[in-house]
Each structure stands twice: as structure tokens, then as C-alpha cells.
Design an enzyme around this catalytic site. Structure first.
Site, PDB file in Angstrom:
ATOM      1  N   VAL A 135     -10.833  18.271  31.781  1.00 47.35           N
ATOM      2  CA  VAL A 135      -9.791  17.456  31.139  1.00 47.35           C
ATOM      3  C   VAL A 135      -8.905  18.296  30.225  1.00 47.35           C
ATOM      4  O   VAL A 135      -7.992  17.765  29.606  1.00 47.35           O
ATOM      5  CB  VAL A 135     -10.361  16.290  30.302  1.00 47.35           C
ATOM      6  N   GLU A 136      -9.168  19.595  30.132  1.00 44.79           N
ATOM      7  CA  GLU A 136      -8.314  20.428  29.287  1.00 44.79           C
ATOM      8  C   GLU A 136      -7.523  21.402  30.170  1.00 44.79           C
ATOM      9  O   GLU A 136      -6.479  21.051  30.693  1.00 44.79           O
ATOM     10  CB  GLU A 136      -9.142  21.099  28.182  1.00 44.79           C
ATOM     11  N   MET A 137      -8.027  22.624  30.373  1.00 47.00           N
ATOM     12  CA  MET A 137      -7.233  23.611  31.114  1.00 47.00           C
ATOM     13  C   MET A 137      -7.677  23.774  32.570  1.00 47.00           C
ATOM     14  O   MET A 137      -6.985  24.391  33.368  1.00 47.00           O
ATOM     15  CB  MET A 137      -7.255  24.938  30.359  1.00 47.00           C
TER      16      MET A 137
END
Ligand code: HEM
Ligand code: HEM
Length: 345
Positions: A135-137
Site C-alpha cells: 500500500v506504499e511503494m
């Protein structure tokens, strides 16, 4: 002239007790807190050399460290915004909403461990998380290394930052460089620090009343030390658990780290440096008003009912924790080459 004399005497009478109070308050505060130093601290397993810090800054600002080419550390930890994204919970790869509010990385080097639940022991261990988090990078260590190896500018920068190493471009060294840069992101000279250092006039009367209340009400049981928090773990809701609107039931905090029932809804006492800059509040990001956050803390952690005026005073004190923000020049990043992996959805 006798009128003049008595005026001066009256002023002395008023001023004297205030000075004594300042000294006593400072003495008490010095037992509990520490000032933010002017320069980065030394780290146990890392070297904060100029080359390593410069490389770390490049990596921090480079969105190509994410699979999509859209997200850098700066996306969610904006150095111009107190180190946060100002969102309830962060938005990452594919416009996904993450589960928690992004805490600031400013002064994070002084925290006992990283994340709301303390699951990463230090900043280098922490830096490997977001790069890989879906859900980030949403990237992989191999793809990060391939991206870095594809650009001569990064090959040179890693050589300079890790001199003598045969193979300096590794995911571990990526993390060390990011950590070295983050260790420089500290915010000295807050009004509170200046007061601690001996300047009575650095804080207003209201801010001093707030400091006294912060101590006397018991906030300092959990929020003390150099970061005014960030040093230990406590249940959110020691006296009374906030409702699910503030403390969502799905996130049990440290329970997920230690898997002991005692750690249900236990979180790291949040560091409060620069707190006036980093709304919204709590790991859920559900509270936008610092006054409300203070009132919730008083109720949930201490069973204390503070008056409107007392809350205002504490909020004024918390404002005095805003330090000098790091002045970082956005680095020029190496241009891509034909072997640089393409952005992916
Ligand atoms: C937590 C740095 C990328 C969102 C943290 C912390 C640090 C940090 C130091 C812990 C601070 C503390 O506990 O006080 C970095 C670095 C990044 C990066 C160096 C790049 C490599 C991102 C991105 C996002 C993000 C791209 C948003 C999509 C968050 C969130 C947390 C966090 C939500 C809290 C997570 C939790 O407690 O479970 N980050 N961050 N970060 N960061 Fe980042
Ligand atoms: C979080 C202030 C007392 C433990 C916070 C936050 C503030 C705050 C403003 C939000 C920080 C952020 O979102 O970045 C205060 C004040 C207190 C007080 C003014 C006194 C009235 C306490 C006490 C404890 C404690 C006594 C421990 C028993 C925590 C914890 C968090 C926190 C664990 C993180 C909560 C979360 O998971 O979101 N505090 N606090 N606090 N505080 Fe306090």
C-alpha cells in the site's frame, strides 16, 4: 520622584516571584526533558558522512524508488509540512489507503523504535518497510537495486558513500543512506528548548502554565525525554478506551508485534515535538483539532477532566515544541538510462 521610586519598587515586587517560578519550573522540566541538539547524533551502526547524507537525501526524494515512479518518502513525509502528509491515513500505490496515519520522521532518530507500534528497531530497518509495502511503494529490493545500478549518477554516489566496498549498491546500503539523511532531520531551538537552556523570555506565561499543567496532570508519565514521548509503550485507553471512531477495533497495535494479550491496543507514546504541525492526530488520524486530542488523552490515559482554559494552556505549551525546521535543498536526481526499469502500475 517618590512616585517614580514606588513604581519601580512595585515592579520589582511583581517581577521577583515570577523569576523564582521560572527557575523552579525549569529545574523540574530539566529532570524530565532534554533539548534537541544542534547537530545530528552519532549512530551505533552507521556513519553520518557528508556523502552518505547526500545520497540518503537523493533516495528520500526519488519517486523511482517506488514501482509506479510516483511515490517517494517525501510523498508521505513532506519536509515542508513537518514531515507528514496531512492525511487521515496515507495514500500509496494504486491510490490505496493505508491503515495508519503517517508519523513525522523529524527527530525520529531519537525514538526508542520506529512505527506507531515500534516494530522496527531503528531507521535503517524502518526504511526497508515502505519500499516493499504493497500500500506504499510496492517495490522489491531487487528492483530497487536494478534501478540504482542503471544510473551512473547513483553508481558514483554509492561509491562515495560506501568507500572501499566491493559492491556498494545493496538494499542494506540503501537503508543506511536513508537513515544517515534522516538522522540530520532534527529540529533544534524550539521555544521550549530555549527555555530549558535558560532563556526565561523564550516561552509566554500561557506556554509556561501549559508546561506546568503537562507535568502536574501526569502527561509526563508517558511523554518525556528528548522527544516528549516516543520512549515507551502504553495502552491507548489506560483509564477509558476511546470509541471505535477514534480507536478502530481492527488495529491492535503492539499485539501484532508481540502477540501477547497484554499488548492489545498498546502503542508507542507518540513523540510530541512539532505536534502543532502534524495534524491529524493519533494512529487513526481521526482527530484534526489538537485541543480535542489533548482532551481525549486526559480522559483516556489519566481519567482527568481538564477545563477549556487548561486545555488551551497545554496546547499553547505543545506549540512551543515546534523547532527550527530543516532547510533541505531538493537534490538533483540522476537521469534515467535505457536500462532503468520502467514505471509499472
Ligand atoms: C512510518 C520513513 C515512505 C507512510 C515511518 C517512519 C519513518 C518513515 C522514519 C516511522 C516514524 C515514527 O515511528 O515515528 C519513511 C521513509 C520512506 C517512507 C524513509 C521512504 C523509503 C513512506 C511512504 C508512505 C509512508 C511512501 C505513504 C504511502 C508511512 C506510514 C507510517 C510511516 C503510514 C506509519 C506506519 C505504521 O506505524 O505502521 N516512515 N517512510 N512512508 N510511514 Fe514512512
Ligand atoms: C498520543 C498528548 C497523556 C500515551 C498523544 C497525542 C497527543 C498526546 C497530542 C497524539 C500525537 C500524534 O498524533 O502524533 C497528551 C497529553 C497528555 C497525555 C496532553 C496529558 C493530558 C498520556 C499518558 C499516556 C499517553 C499519561 C500513557 C499512559 C499516549 C499514546 C499515544 C499518545 C500511547 C499514541 C496513541 C495512538 O495510538 O494514536 N498524546 N498525552 N499519553 N499518548 Fe498522550
Amino acid at each position: 520622584s517618590s512616585a517614580k521610586f514606588s513604581l519601580a519598587a512595585a515592579a520589582l515586587v511583581v517581577a521577583a516571584p515570577a523569576l523564582a517560578d521560572d527557575a523552579a519550573l525549569r529545574e523540574q522540566a530539566r529532570e524530565l526533558f532534554e533539548t534537541i541538539p544542534l547537530a545530528a547524533p552519532t549512530l551505533e551502526n552507521n556513519v553520518i558522512s557528508r556523502d552518505r547524507v547526500d545520497l540518503g537525501a537523493m533516495l528520500f526524494f526519488d519517486p523511482r524508488m517506488s514501482r509506479s515512479g510516483l511515490f517517494s518518502c517525501q510523498s508521505c513525509h513532506n519536509i515542508g509540512l513537518g514531515g507528514v502528509d496531512g492525511l487521515e491515513t496515507s495514500i500509496g500505490h494504486g491510490w490505496q489507503k493505508g491503515p495508519r496515519n503517517a508519523p513525522t520522521m523529524l527527530n525520529a532518530v531519537f525514538n526508542i523504535a520506529q512505527f506507531w507500534d515500534g516494530r522496527a528497531p531503528d531507521l535503517a530497518a524502518q526504511a526497508k518497510g515502505p519500499v516493499q509495502a504493497g500500500v506504499e511503494m510496492n517495490n522489491t529490493p531487487d528492483r530497487v537495486v536494478a534501478t540504482l545500478e542503471s544510473m551512473p549518477g547513483y553508481v558514483e554516489a554509492f561509491d562515495a558513500a560506501f568507500p572501499g566496498e566491493e559492491n556498494p549498491i545493496t538494499f542494506d546500503n540503501f537503508a543506511l543512506a536513508v537513515e544517515a539523511f534522516e538522522a540530520t532531520l532534527i529540529t533544534p531551538n524550539a521555544k521550549f528548548d530555549q527555555f530549558l537552556m535558560g532563556n526565561d523570555g523564550a516561552m509566554s506565561d500561557q506556554e509556561k502554565r501549559g508546561l506546568a499543567l503537562f507535568i502536574d496532570t501526569g502527561c509526563v508519565a508517558c511523554h518525556a525525554g528528548i522527544n516528549v514521548g516516543g520512549q515507551g509503550y502504553y495502552p491507548f485507553g489506560v483509564v477509558e478506551k476511546p470509541g471505535a471512531d477514534i480507536l478502530p477495533e481492527g488495529d491492535k497495535g503492539r499485539f501484532a508485534v508481540t502477540e501477547t494479550a497484554d499488548d492489545d491496543y498498546v502503542f508507542r507514546a507518540a513523540p510530541l515535538r512539532n505536534i502543532a504541525l502534524t495534524a491529524p492526530y493519533f494512529h487513526s488520524g481521526k482527530v484534526w483539532d489538537l485541543k480535542q486530542a489533548v482532551a481525549i488523552m486526559a480522559n483516556s490515559q489519566l481519567g482527568a477532566e481538564l477545563s477549556e482554559e487548561q486545555i488551551d494552556d497545554i496546547v499553547a505549551f505543545l506549540g512551543a515544541l515546534t523547532g527550527e525546521q530543516p532547510q533541505v535543498v531538493h537534490p538533483t536526481l540522476p537521469p534515467r538510462t535505457m536500462t532503468t526499469p520502467l514505471p509499472e502500475e
